[in-house]
Scaffold this active site. Structure first.
Site: not given
Length: 598
Positions: A403, A452, A483
């Site tokens: 991210l 991610l 995530d």
């Protein structure tokens, strides 16, 4: 001095005779006993040894010059002697010790031999010199022009004045040629209708060729970069689609991406929660740190494209013989929809779609909502067309850094709860796209995959990694929760202990370790990574598309609902953490550590 030796004579090379060497400096005399010598030159000043004075004396042979030089089997030097008055057929090889009185001939031969070597070296240099080649072409052109031009026969003042004007104009044109090329690179293509996008590596460091665009274009040789940043004629002739985008987006789509800012801005002093004044209360305050982020952010920094010359436009078929990683420096836009992408490059290949992360709105291929939406759009297009599978890779030496926290913090300062909800929703949609995609997704990891960028790998079907790649999910260091369905997929593929070690302590896995734990399918050598990937991709693309799609459906049928539920839970936790003051404080501390490391 007198020296006796047994050799093949100049008159009979198959018969051994006694040769006697004596005489003044620079002379070599040969006397054959009991054999009459052929007619040849003689030197009246030659003295004869006492034991031979009573016999019939043949004329002495005089050295004319040294012809060649060699080493015999014993490593001793021998010279090929040309005898005065005889032709080359009578040359003989003589040991160096036989030519003691002929040093001047030896020195003369060595001097000529050295000069020949220098001339041959200079000739080879001139042949390979591009400047010399251009000069030769220029000379030949001028000479041909002077021979064939009928105007060269005209003599008169008017003709001289015309020729002088023409010559001056030609000289002026030649002088202005180089500046025109450089100025052409800075031309504005917005009015020309030519739509191009030349993706550049977001990583500053230059490394060896180790996958998809492992070299940073900013550090390539100017010649090499000029050769690679070319656009096929099909691209130049395509219909402009500038109307689809706003002025800012159009400039950004056509622009290059110089990396003039660090990953995070330099902020003096430590960053604490106290610096983000008002964030804990209503999320609308500002701070010096956020001002620095706003001032130094790289999201809206774009420049015009460097330019394209007509001479550099070549068909894509001319590049088939080049390594695949070299040809990824430019994108072949074959559909108008491809022009919408700014942070990715989409190539429609024979039987598959190739999506490359090449972010301009973030550093190191980091993911923000804009990048995620473009990837989702490309996947949706690939799902609807005749592509049998999708290849996902990246431009540069980094696959994906997860991210984009600078993007998130900049927006969390406005309305923390609202923005955290929007960001969590963007991640949820992005991950669900991978979960619900029906065609096989093949990933070629050419470099580090973090956060991610690593957690989505189990959602893909095949993962091939460069040996230089590594994998890490340091979520606790980021100050956020996992995530990308990593809470479900990591324990399934590598076991609970290894999954906890990666998700909680942020352990870094090498490519070989990731392959051993099941996160990666195969690891390839960096030098042949792209070739290995393309060979296997083409093999898969030759399969029946129905078989590929149904096979994936059978493997994923029992996991789809579980993954969607896990994705929903993870995004809810992220929204809660990002909406709290503690979560913002943890993220600021992480960025401060990155600043200190930088």
């Amino acid at each position: 001095m007198t020296f006796q030796a047994s050799h093949r004579s100049a008159w009979g090379k198959s018969r051994k005779k006694n040769w006697q060497y004596e005489g003044p400096t620079q002379k070599l005399f040969l006397k054959r006993n009991n054999v009459s010598a052929p007619d040849g030159p003689s030197d009246p000043s030659i003295s004869v040894s006492s034991e031979q004075s009573g016999a019939q004396q043949p004329p002495a042979l005089q050295v004319e010059r040294i012809v060649d030089k060699r080493k015999n089997k014993k490593g001793k030097t021998e010279y090929l002697v040309r005898w005065k008055g005889y032709d080359s057929e009578d040359d003989t090889w003589e040991p160096e010790q036989h030519l003691v009185n002929c040093e001047e001939y030896i020195h003369d031969f060595n001097r000529r031999h050295t000069e020949k070597q220098k001339e041959s070296t200079l000739t080879r240099t001139n042949r390979t010199s591009p400047n010399n080649a251009r000069k030769q072409i220029s000379r030949s052109t001028n000479s041909n022009f002077s021979k064939t031009s009928p105007k060269a026969l005209v003599i008169g003042k008017d003709h001289e004045s015309k020729n002088s004007q023409l010559f001056a104009a030609s000289q002026k044109f030649r002088k202005n040629t180089a500046p025109s090329l450089s100025s052409r690179k800075n031309m504005d293509l917005a009015k020309s209708g030519i739509k191009i996008l030349v993706p550049k590596s977001p990583v500053k460091s230059r490394t060896a060729v180790d996958g998809f665009q492992s070299e940073s274009p900013e550090k390539l040789d100017p010649v090499e970069q000029g050769q690679e940043d070319t656009v096929a004629p099909e691209v130049a002739a395509e219909k402009p689609v500038g109307a689809l985008l706003g002025p800012g987006a159009e400039r950004a789509r056509m622009g290059s991406r110089p990396r003039i800012h660090p990953l995070v801005p330099q902020v003096p002093g430590p960053v604490t929660a106290a610096m983000a004044t008002g964030l804990a209360v209503n999320g609308k305050g500002t701070s010096p740190f956020m001002d620095a982020l706003t001032a130094n952010g790289t999201t809206n920094i774009q420049t015009s494209v460097t330019g394209v010359t007509a001479s550099k436009r070549k068909f894509i078929d001319d590049r088939r013989d080049q390594p695949f990683d070299k040809r990824l420096r430019f994108s072949v836009r074959q559909t108008e929809s491809a022009y919408r992408y700014r942070d990715i490059v989409v190539r429609k290949q024979d039987g598959f779609t190739h999506i490359l992360l090449s972010t301009k709105s973030s550093e190191n291929n980091s993911l923000n909502p804009e990048v995620m939406r473009e990837v989702q759009s490309a996947l949706s297009t690939a799902a609807a067309d005749d592509s049998k599978l999708v290849l996902l890779s990246a431009v540069g030496s980094v696959f994906c850094c997860g991210l984009d926290f600078i993007y998130f913090i900049r927006r969390l300062t406005d309305d923390r709860k609202r923005e955290s909800t929007k960001m969590a929703e963007a991640i949820r949609n992005f991950v669900n796209t991978f979960i619900q995609f029906k065609k096989p997704i093949i990933v070629a990891v050419n470099g580090p995959a973090i956060g991610l960028g690593a957690s989505i790998l189990p959602l893909c079907d095949v993962v091939w990694a460069n040996e230089k790649a590594w994998f890490q999910t340091p979520y606790t260091t980021f100050g956020q929760s996992p995530d990308g369905c990593s809470t479900v997929m990591f324990p399934k593929i590598m076991g609970g202990a290894s999954a906890n070690e990666m998700l909680l302590s942020g352990r870094k896995l090498t490519a070989q370790e990731a392959c051993g734990k099941g996160l990666v399918s195969q690891v390839f050598w960096p030098g042949t990574f792209t070739q290995e990937v393309m060979v296997r991709i083409k093999e898969l693309a030759s399969c029946n598309p129905v078989v590929l799609e149904e096979s994936k459906a059978l493997v994923r049928c029992n996991m789809k609902m579980e993954l969607e539920q896990a994705n929903e839970r993870e995004c809810e936790v992220l929204k809660k953490i990002w909406g709290s003051a503690q979560g913002m404080d943890s993220m600021l501390k992480y960025l401060q550590r990155k600043i200190d490391e930088f």
